[in-house]
Design a protein around this motif. Structure first.
Motif, PDB file in Angstrom:
ATOM      1  N   ALA A  31      -6.026  -3.885  12.273  1.00 15.54           N
ATOM      2  CA  ALA A  31      -6.218  -5.093  13.093  1.00 15.54           C
ATOM      3  C   ALA A  31      -5.756  -6.306  12.311  1.00 15.54           C
ATOM      4  O   ALA A  31      -5.759  -6.298  11.076  1.00 15.54           O
ATOM      5  N   ASP A  32      -5.380  -7.351  13.044  1.00 14.35           N
ATOM      6  CA  ASP A  32      -5.122  -8.657  12.433  1.00 14.35           C
ATOM      7  C   ASP A  32      -6.461  -9.383  12.391  1.00 14.35           C
ATOM      8  O   ASP A  32      -7.015  -9.757  13.434  1.00 14.35           O
ATOM      9  N   ILE A  33      -6.985  -9.576  11.196  1.00 11.26           N
ATOM     10  CA  ILE A  33      -8.334 -10.120  11.038  1.00 11.26           C
ATOM     11  C   ILE A  33      -8.405 -11.588  11.477  1.00 11.26           C
ATOM     12  O   ILE A  33      -9.497 -12.127  11.670  1.00 11.26           O
TER      13      ILE A  33
ATOM     14  N   GLY B 272     -10.669  -7.055   6.086  1.00 13.15           N
ATOM     15  CA  GLY B 272      -9.551  -6.877   5.156  1.00 13.15           C
ATOM     16  C   GLY B 272      -9.928  -5.856   4.098  1.00 13.15           C
ATOM     17  O   GLY B 272      -9.840  -6.096   2.903  1.00 13.15           O
TER      18      GLY B 272
ATOM     19  N   ASP C 255      -8.180  -3.714   8.619  1.00 14.31           N
ATOM     20  CA  ASP C 255      -7.126  -4.193   7.716  1.00 14.31           C
ATOM     21  C   ASP C 255      -5.805  -4.219   8.469  1.00 14.31           C
ATOM     22  O   ASP C 255      -5.585  -3.444   9.417  1.00 14.31           O
ATOM     23  N   ALA C 256      -4.906  -5.090   7.996  1.00 15.21           N
ATOM     24  CA  ALA C 256      -3.578  -5.197   8.598  1.00 15.21           C
ATOM     25  C   ALA C 256      -2.721  -3.975   8.308  1.00 15.21           C
ATOM     26  O   ALA C 256      -1.808  -3.653   9.076  1.00 15.21           O
TER      27      ALA C 256
ATOM     28  N   TYR D  35       0.818  -1.229   0.000  1.00 10.62           N
ATOM     29  CA  TYR D  35       0.000   0.000   0.000  1.00 10.62           C
ATOM     30  C   TYR D  35       0.843   1.267   0.000  1.00 10.62           C
ATOM     31  O   TYR D  35       0.305   2.348  -0.201  1.00 10.62           O
TER      32      TYR D  35
ATOM     33  N   SER E  44     -14.082  -9.021   0.786  1.00 13.09           N
ATOM     34  CA  SER E  44     -13.808  -8.786  -0.630  1.00 13.09           C
ATOM     35  C   SER E  44     -12.362  -9.157  -0.915  1.00 13.09           C
ATOM     36  O   SER E  44     -11.465  -8.320  -0.924  1.00 13.09           O
TER      37      SER E  44
HETATM   38  C1  LIG Z   1      -6.613  -8.614  -2.048  1.00 16.00           C
HETATM   39  S1  LIG Z   1      -6.674  -7.360  -0.829  1.00 16.00           S
HETATM   40  C2  LIG Z   1      -8.403  -6.888  -0.866  1.00 16.00           C
HETATM   41  C3  LIG Z   1      -8.640  -5.524  -0.254  1.00 16.00           C
HETATM   42  C4  LIG Z   1     -10.075  -5.024  -0.285  1.00 16.00           C
HETATM   43  N1  LIG Z   1     -10.971  -5.888   0.439  1.00 16.00           N
HETATM   44  C5  LIG Z   1     -10.541  -4.808  -1.698  1.00 16.00           C
HETATM   45  O1  LIG Z   1     -11.481  -5.467  -2.156  1.00 16.00           O
HETATM   46  O2  LIG Z   1      -9.958  -3.938  -2.367  1.00 16.00           O
HETATM   47  C6  LIG Z   1      -6.544  -8.296   0.689  1.00 16.00           C
HETATM   48  C7  LIG Z   1      -6.555  -7.401   1.908  1.00 16.00           C
HETATM   49  O3  LIG Z   1      -6.487  -8.211   3.074  1.00 16.00           O
HETATM   50  C8  LIG Z   1      -5.668  -7.565   4.015  1.00 16.00           C
HETATM   51  N2  LIG Z   1      -5.126  -8.571   4.951  1.00 16.00           N
HETATM   52  C9  LIG Z   1      -4.355  -9.632   4.662  1.00 16.00           C
HETATM   53  N3  LIG Z   1      -4.062 -10.323   5.785  1.00 16.00           N
HETATM   54  C10 LIG Z   1      -4.657  -9.661   6.791  1.00 16.00           C
HETATM   55  C11 LIG Z   1      -4.733  -9.867   8.195  1.00 16.00           C
HETATM   56  N4  LIG Z   1      -4.125 -10.911   8.800  1.00 16.00           N
HETATM   57  N5  LIG Z   1      -5.436  -8.991   8.941  1.00 16.00           N
HETATM   58  C12 LIG Z   1      -6.062  -7.935   8.355  1.00 16.00           C
HETATM   59  N6  LIG Z   1      -6.034  -7.693   7.031  1.00 16.00           N
HETATM   60  C13 LIG Z   1      -5.341  -8.546   6.262  1.00 16.00           C
HETATM   61  C14 LIG Z   1      -4.590  -6.900   3.192  1.00 16.00           C
HETATM   62  O4  LIG Z   1      -3.928  -5.856   3.851  1.00 16.00           O
HETATM   63  C15 LIG Z   1      -5.375  -6.439   1.981  1.00 16.00           C
HETATM   64  O5  LIG Z   1      -5.849  -5.133   2.126  1.00 16.00           O
END
Ligand SMILES: C[S@@+](CC[C@H](N)C(=O)[O-])C[C@H]1O[C@@H](n2cnc3c(N)ncnc32)[C@H](O)[C@@H]1O
Length: 224
Positions: A93-95, A46, A67-68, A12, A111
């Motif tokens: 946050a760690d989802i 996320g 989101d992470a 990002y 998504s």
């Molecule tokens: C493919 S992107 C999709 C982003 C968004 N949902 C979209 O549709 O544009 C995957 C997202 O998951 C987040 N992500 C991955 N692992 C994560 C975690 N452990 N905790 C929180 N977010 C996480 C990433 O930072 C990223 O923004």
């Protein structure tokens, strides 16, 4: 297919937005909103740049995006402020292991997050979003199918329909898993991978990749 651990912060921070940030919600999820299948309060799991959360807030929904990446969260927060949207909030946050929202959300939407998680953290995610969901809450997950780019190199941890169903069925009642399309911008294939093939292109030039839309719900608590 395996996903080398992504550095989401680094992704990002680049000058160019990542390929999944298409400037709008994924069409499969936008359709669910249009069909009236989403109820506040919504968790956007996320959320990334959070066009899904922003579209929901623009239609009056209350939504929390997690989101992470702190950089993605800052960008989503700035976009909400710029658009005058006050019913969307965002937090880092760690989802796969978060708390503070127990029983809160009537809809959980994903998504393209689950397929990015290391396989061994999927169940942590399934548990964490279940804990944050209210009884009766709906869950919608848009995830890649296996080998969504049509090559055998590194890539997301896509699913077969049965794998996706079984992954969620440990905690959720799965109502449907159906074929779906994920849209993205052109991207550089990971090192060692062939260029994407079997990928279609939409009329407005986006890549169209195969996936699934899972619909599930959290069972209501038994009446006493
Ligand atoms: C493919 S992107 C999709 C982003 C968004 N949902 C979209 O549709 O544009 C995957 C997202 O998951 C987040 N992500 C991955 N692992 C994560 C975690 N452990 N905790 C929180 N977010 C996480 C990433 O930072 C990223 O923004």
């Amino acid at each position: 297919m395996t996903e080398p651990q992504m550095d989401w912060e680094d992704v990002y921070r680049q000058d160019t937005a990542p390929p999944w940030s298409i400037g709008a919600p994924q069409p499969e999820l936008a359709a669910l909103i249009e069909q009236g299948k989403v109820r506040s309060e919504v968790l956007d799991a996320g959320c990334g740049h959070a066009e899904l959360s922003l579209a929901l807030a623009a239609q009056g929904y209350r939504v929390v995006g997690l989101d992470a990446s702190q950089t993605a969260i800052a960008a989503a927060t700035a976009a909400a402020t710029e658009r005058g949207l006050t019913s969307a909030t965002f937090a880092q946050a760690d989802i796969t292991d978060f708390g503070g929202y127990d029983g809160r959300f009537n809809t959980v939407m994903d998504s393209g997050c689950l397929h990015t998680l290391p396989v061994e953290r999927r169940q942590g995610y399934v548990e964490a979003i279940h804990r944050a969901a209210a009884p009766g809450a709906a869950l919608f997950i848009l995830a890649f199918a296996e080998r969504p780019f049509g090559h055998d190199g590194p890539g997301p941890n896509g699913f077969t329909a049965d794998e996706l169903r079984d992954t969620l069925a440990t905690r959720w009642t799965v109502d449907e898993v159906r074929s779906a399309t994920l849209y993205g911008k052109d991207f550089q294939p990971p090192d060692g991978a062939d260029p994407p093939r079997n990928v279609k292109r939409s009329a407005d030039g986006l890549l169209m990749m195969p996936g699934f839309l899972l619909s599930a719900h959290k069972d209501a608590e038994p009446s006493r």
